[in-house]
Design an enzyme around this catalytic site. Structure first.
Site, short mmCIF file in Angstrom:
data_model
loop_
_atom_site.label_atom_id
_atom_site.label_comp_id
_atom_site.label_asym_id
_atom_site.label_seq_id
_atom_site.Cartn_x
_atom_site.Cartn_y
_atom_site.Cartn_z
N ASP A 100 75.82 48.89 54.33
CA ASP A 100 76.23 47.49 54.34
C ASP A 100 76.85 47.17 55.70
O ASP A 100 78.01 47.48 55.97
CB ASP A 100 77.24 47.26 53.21
N LYS A 147 76.91 37.59 58.45
CA LYS A 147 78.01 37.23 59.33
C LYS A 147 77.57 36.89 60.76
O LYS A 147 77.00 35.84 60.97
CB LYS A 147 79.09 38.32 59.29
N PHE A 192 84.07 46.66 49.79
CA PHE A 192 83.78 45.24 49.54
C PHE A 192 82.33 44.98 49.88
O PHE A 192 81.89 45.18 51.01
CB PHE A 192 84.67 44.33 50.39
N THR A 233 63.65 30.56 45.65
CA THR A 233 63.04 29.40 46.29
C THR A 233 63.01 29.54 47.81
O THR A 233 61.97 29.43 48.45
CB THR A 233 63.78 28.11 45.90
#
Length: 507
Positions: free
Chosen positions: A335, A366, A229, A391
């Site tokens: 990750d 997280k 994931f 931005t």
């Protein structure tokens, strides 16, 4: 007169708050229980004003929560709702609802609360003039970075950078961090293929990019693993393999999926079989790197597959991956969105592996309360401005909060606490597994802090029953119960959790 932010802020904003729990919590929760804990086991509680135990007054959701959910459902999709929460009354390791229920939270907003609800140190950071300026004057960091942005990064995000990765590209969320890392990998790969950053784009590359065709839009890929994931945006979703519900109806890139080791437990009884399984997965990964029709520019992997079922592999497997990426001149992206910031008893989970060289990029979010990716190689900076740009490019307010989180982790030695508490909790669960072998199967996470999970044949019932005995707990994959407590979770909390689980197992 020189301009001062303090001169334009109301005193109620500029004045630091006291280092105490919210007043409402003091009125409700007695510190007597916490004092008893300290006397019983010598453990000094990080939150002396926490309740001594969960409080369950009604079914969950109770009547007040039901009314709030009904109101919310008229304007917001509540079908994934777990619990209607009162954050003003949540404190430390405990999460409260609208009906007076207060649960020990070992799920922590899907592993995202680092140092407790309403942590006084974070409240101080949140009410500082520096934070107020960052919130109300949010800068477009690529164009108009604030004057102290380097200081905020160096004293916060970069002060805990993984070894060898001294630069950062900040982002909005974990999915965003991964996608930006993928972009960096593709630009790095094409730059190498052209012969260096000084080589200009051809007219053909420029024109074909605008029609989504090669060579401007190259036929490259990111290799991920079965059950992985990495997020729900378009690029990250193409590397996510955990559940069909995330991916259905969404166009995806033609990217390869390698097998992730399916280990057998207990590990010490299946050492040979597990080593063979990891070798099989490494060999298939190498075959895909060499033969996939859209060659990978990078391999992305979680240290522990979290959403996909809390799947583990040994340090040898990850060391093997690192060697494969070096051998085939592609990048290694780790990750650490869920595993990072102390959850495994190391600040970064990949520190457990003993790599010969650092990952090329490490993504985070997280528990950091901000997001981005760390890197060390200057070649991972695009050769032209605006190629890696949006931005906001992160958020100084969240970076200031992460700095306060880092300071609190260091002040209380919370990474070490997580390692010690994790060992204690794992041993308690192992004893429960002997007593209730049908309830706790494939217990895993030994030596990984509190990043612990097991399989359950009645997982969903266990999660639901948890609230009735005072614990908020989560699951992953098809049958795993996963623990994601905060870094301030201590042994006396582990005792409460173990007692509560036994109540469920007996029922």
């Amino acid at each position: 007169m020189a301009f001062s932010l303090r001169t334009v802020l109301p005193r109620s904003i500029a004045r630091p708050i006291p280092r105490i729990a919210p007043i409402a919590l003091h009125r409700r929760y007695s510190s007597a229980g916490a004092s008893a804990v300290a006397a019983d086991n010598g453990e000094q509680p990080f939150f002396p004003d926490e309740p001594r135990a969960p409080i369950v007054k009604t079914q969950i959701p109770g009547p007040e929560s039901q009314k709030a959910i009904e109101r919310l459902s008229k304007v917001f999709d509540t079908r994934s709702l777990n619990m209607m929460t009162n954050y003003q009354r949540s404190y430390g390791n405990y999460i409260a609802d609208l009906d007076g229920n207060v649960l020990l939270d070992v799920y922590a907003q899907i592993a995202s609360i680092p140092v407790g609800y309403n942590n006084p140190s974070l409240l101080l950071a949140a009410t500082s003039p520096e934070m107020a300026s960052a919130i109300i004057n949010r800068p477009a960091l690529g164009n108009f970075p604030q004057h102290d942005w380097a200081d905020i990064l160096e004293t916060g995000i970069l002060s805990v950078a993984p070894k060898g990765l001294g630069q950062v590209f900040t982002a909005q969320a974990g999915s965003d961090a991964n996608e930006l890392a993928y972009k960096a990998a593709f630009m790095w790969k094409r730059q190498h293929q052209r012969g260096g950053s000084h080589i200009e784009f051809t007219d053909h590359e420029i024109s074909s990019a605008m029609t989504n065709q090669s060579p401007g839009a190259p036929q490259l890929s990111i290799l991920s693993f079965k059950s992985a994931f990495h997020g729900r945006l378009f690029g990250s979703l193409s590397t996510t393999r955990s559940k069909p519900i995330h991916k259905l109806d969404i166009p995806a890139f033609d990217w390869p999926q390698a097998p992730f080791p399916a280990l057998k437990y207990p590990l010490d009884q299946f050492a040979a079989e597990n080593a063979a399984e990891e070798q099989r997965c490494l060999e298939e990964t190498e075959r895909l790197i060499k033969e996939w029709h859209n060659p990978p520019a990078a391999v992305v992997v979680e240290p522990i597959q979290s959403e996909g079922g809390d799947n583990h592999a040994s340090p040898n497997f990850f060391r093997g991956l690192r060697e494969l990426t070096k051998k085939h001149d592609i990048l290694f992206i780790v990750d650490e969105v869920q595993t990072g910031v102390g959850a495994t008893g190391k600040f970064w989970a990949h520190e457990h592996w003993g790599l010969s060289s650092p990952p090329d990029m490490v993504t985070f979010s997280k528990k950091a309360q901000t997001a981005g990716y760390y890197y060390g190689n200057n070649e991972l900076r695009p050769n032209k401005a605006y190629r890696q740009f949006n931005t906001w490019m992160g958020d100084p307010a969240r970076a200031i909060l992460f700095r306060a989180i880092v300071q609190e982790i260091k002040r209380l030695n919370l990474v070490e606490n997580t390692a010690v508490t994790g060992d204690y909790l794992y041993n308690g669960l192992a004893q429960l597994a002997k007593k209730y072998p049908n309830e706790i199967q494939n217990l895993r996470g030994q030596g990984q802090g509190t990043f612990i999970a097991w399989d359950s044949g009645r997982r969903d019932e266990v999660l639901k029953r948890g609230k009735s005995v005072g614990i908020n707990i989560g699951g992953s994959g098809e049958k795993a119960v996963r623990l994601r407590p905060m870094l301030v979770f201590q042994k006396h909390h582990a005792d409460i959790l173990l007692e509560s689980l036994e109540k469920i197992f007996k029922s």
